[in-house]
Design a protein around this motif. Structure first.
Motif, PDB file in Angstrom:
ATOM      1  N   UNK A  38       0.827  -1.206   0.000  1.00  0.00           N
ATOM      2  CA  UNK A  38       0.000   0.000   0.000  1.00  0.00           C
ATOM      3  C   UNK A  38       0.857   1.250   0.000  1.00  0.00           C
ATOM      4  N   UNK A  39       1.983   1.204   0.701  1.00  0.00           N
ATOM      5  CA  UNK A  39       2.880   2.354   0.747  1.00  0.00           C
ATOM      6  C   UNK A  39       3.462   2.654  -0.628  1.00  0.00           C
ATOM      7  N   UNK A  40       3.730   1.599  -1.406  1.00  0.00           N
ATOM      8  CA  UNK A  40       4.226   1.806  -2.769  1.00  0.00           C
ATOM      9  C   UNK A  40       3.227   2.617  -3.588  1.00  0.00           C
ATOM     10  N   UNK A  41       1.941   2.262  -3.455  1.00  0.00           N
ATOM     11  CA  UNK A  41       0.898   2.991  -4.180  1.00  0.00           C
ATOM     12  C   UNK A  41       0.832   4.435  -3.726  1.00  0.00           C
ATOM     13  N   UNK A  42       0.895   4.643  -2.407  1.00  0.00           N
ATOM     14  CA  UNK A  42       0.812   6.009  -1.895  1.00  0.00           C
ATOM     15  C   UNK A  42       2.030   6.830  -2.300  1.00  0.00           C
ATOM     16  N   UNK A  43       3.217   6.213  -2.277  1.00  0.00           N
ATOM     17  CA  UNK A  43       4.432   6.919  -2.695  1.00  0.00           C
ATOM     18  C   UNK A  43       4.320   7.347  -4.150  1.00  0.00           C
ATOM     19  N   UNK A  44       3.859   6.436  -5.010  1.00  0.00           N
ATOM     20  CA  UNK A  44       3.676   6.774  -6.422  1.00  0.00           C
ATOM     21  C   UNK A  44       2.674   7.914  -6.577  1.00  0.00           C
ATOM     22  N   UNK A  45       1.541   7.819  -5.851  1.00  0.00           N
ATOM     23  CA  UNK A  45       0.512   8.858  -5.961  1.00  0.00           C
ATOM     24  C   UNK A  45       1.018  10.216  -5.495  1.00  0.00           C
ATOM     25  N   UNK A  46       1.758  10.224  -4.376  1.00  0.00           N
ATOM     26  CA  UNK A  46       2.269  11.486  -3.850  1.00  0.00           C
ATOM     27  C   UNK A  46       3.263  12.131  -4.803  1.00  0.00           C
TER      28      UNK A  46
END
Length: 463
Positions: A38-46
């Motif tokens: 989930x953190x990977x997705x959030x990092x990409x989104x940010x």
């Protein structure tokens, strides 16, 4: 204490120290692994969010194609975990090796098919979501690169499923953490052009994601080679695989595969509805998806722990204990969900300031998150029933009916009506998924209470 079907069951079962010890050892590493994903997705989104709404929408739409691929892989890994946990309970190591071989073949076929199609014609998939030329071009750039990680994801997820089914959950967690570190570092370097490298924008994010998955998979197979795992002992041959085992494998794998496939197509269509509402709704959905995944972190860990614990005791032949464990998890989940919902709703306004998105996108995202928070106990119970309970008991056909069937009828249709017939505001379209989820819960709970979900995949159990 109270009685259910003649069986004495305490509400939470705190006196069962062995149960909670096993839950802790299984669930915490799985939660951390899911947190990493989930953190990977959030990092990409940010990081991509700083490039504007179009880039964020492109990332979300390209990620939906990856999501469809992952759902196919989840169909294989869910069947693999269910079979492995039961075979581990009966100490049938040859069957675990055969399951590994069959699953690896299926995972590679799926991985390479998606990889080749996305590399050759990435825009074909993305045209389903948008006609915006800029969003389409950016999404194709991302998808045509990240697709080369698919074969590695297929192999790594399957090996991880075997390890989880036998209780070895620390190693998938460790390799996933390493992959996250690779993703964060290379995102920063390649998106913004650091250390003398050119700024690649969304292409840089795709390269970073691809590298992180390659590292994750490679490390997991290195660990398998240098460390001894009884269930993966090379002295136990995979081939030839008896026809009885192939039949047993596919009798579970095919319904689970169809479940995940039909569910993913329904979810894909729901996302298509959101995307067709407009770029702002598409970008808001991308932001919400990162919160959605963060909310699922704890529950994926609990559901997978439930699947392993229930599957193991079913394999041991103790069906009453499996029913007790399933009931206990259904009591635990709602209380945890309420706590997670409160935290998400408190944190959301502060986290939104990190996104460089328009005020309208932020407003839509916040409203979706609030609705999601209200629905979280029901959503997580449904996830537990399907992933943690029904599949661990080999009840794949009913799981197909409950999960995919309800997604197409009671969730997709109301969303489509709200978006395109009633023209409901984008802020409230997501709320139309709630009635279907509530009905799904009551049907699923009745199935669990009946005990009809328990099917032994190894031998006739001693009742």
């Amino acid at each position: 204490m109270y009685k259910r079907g003649g069986l004495q069951v305490s509400f939470f079962g705190f006196e069962d120290r062995a149960f909670y010890s096993s839950l802790r050892k299984l669930a915490i590493p799985m939660m951390l692994q899911q947190l990493v994903a989930s953190s990977m997705t959030m990092v990409d989104n940010l990081m991509i969010g700083s490039l504007g709404d179009n880039a964020l929408a492109a990332l979300m739409q390209a990620s939906q194609v990856t999501f469809v691929f992952l759902i196919f892989i989840f169909g294989i890994t869910s069947a693999t975990t269910a079979l492995t946990s039961q075979f581990w309970g009966s100490q049938d190591l040859p069957s675990i090796r055969r399951t590994f071989g069959l699953s690896l073949i299926c995972g590679q076929v799926i991985g390479w098919v998606f990889c080749i199609l996305c590399a050759i014609t990435p825009q074909t998939f993305l045209l389903l979501f948008t006609n915006d030329p800029e969003v389409l071009a950016l999404g194709a750039q991302y998808l045509s690169i990240v697709c080369f990680s698919y074969p590695f994801i297929g192999a790594g997820f399957i090996l991880g499923a075997i390890m989880r089914g036998t209780g070895d959950v620390k190693f998938p967690m460790a390799t996933a953490l390493t992959g996250l570190a690779v993703n964060v570092v290379f995102n920063y370097i390649l998106i913004y052009g650091k250390l003398g490298l050119p700024a690649l924008g969304i292409q840089g994010a795709a390269i970073a994601s691809m590298l992180s998955q390659i590292v994750d998979c490679t490390l997991l197979f290195i660990i398998r080679k240098v460390r001894y795992f009884p269930a993966l002992d090379k002295k136990i041959p995979i081939f030839p695989i008896p026809k009885t085992h192939i039949k047993k494998y596919f009798s579970l794998a095919i319904p689970v595969f169809l479940n995940e496939s039909f569910w993913s197509m329904a979810q894909f269509t729901v996302m298509l509805c959101y995307a067709r509402i407009g770029t702002q709704m598409s970008a808001a959905t991308g932001i919400f998806n990162s919160f959605d995944k963060m909310g699922y972190v704890i529950f994926v860990g609990l559901s997978n722990a439930c699947a392993v614990q229930c599957g193991r005791v079913i394999g041991e032949g103790n069906l009453k204990k499996a029913q007790t464990y399933a009931t206990r998890y259904m009591h635990i989940i709602p209380f945890v969900a309420i706590g997670v919902a409160i935290v998400l709703n408190i944190a959301a306004p502060f986290i939104m300031h990190l996104y460089d998105a328009s005020p309208d996108v932020i407003a839509i995202s916040l409203n979706i998150i609030r609705i999601y928070g209200c629905m979280l106990p029901i959503l997580m119970l449904n996830n537990l029933i399907v992933v943690g309970i029904l599949r661990s008991g080999g009840d794949a056909r009913f799981s197909l009916f409950l999960d995919a069937g309800f997604q197409w009828t009671l969730i997709l249709i109301p969303v489509a009506l709200a978006a395109f017939v009633l023209h409901i505001s984008p802020m409230w379209v997501y709320a139309f998924t709630a009635p279907g989820e509530i009905i799904k819960f009551f049907v699923g709970r009745r199935r669990v209470q009946s005990g009809a979900w328990i099917h032994t995949l190894t031998y006739e159990a001693n009742l």
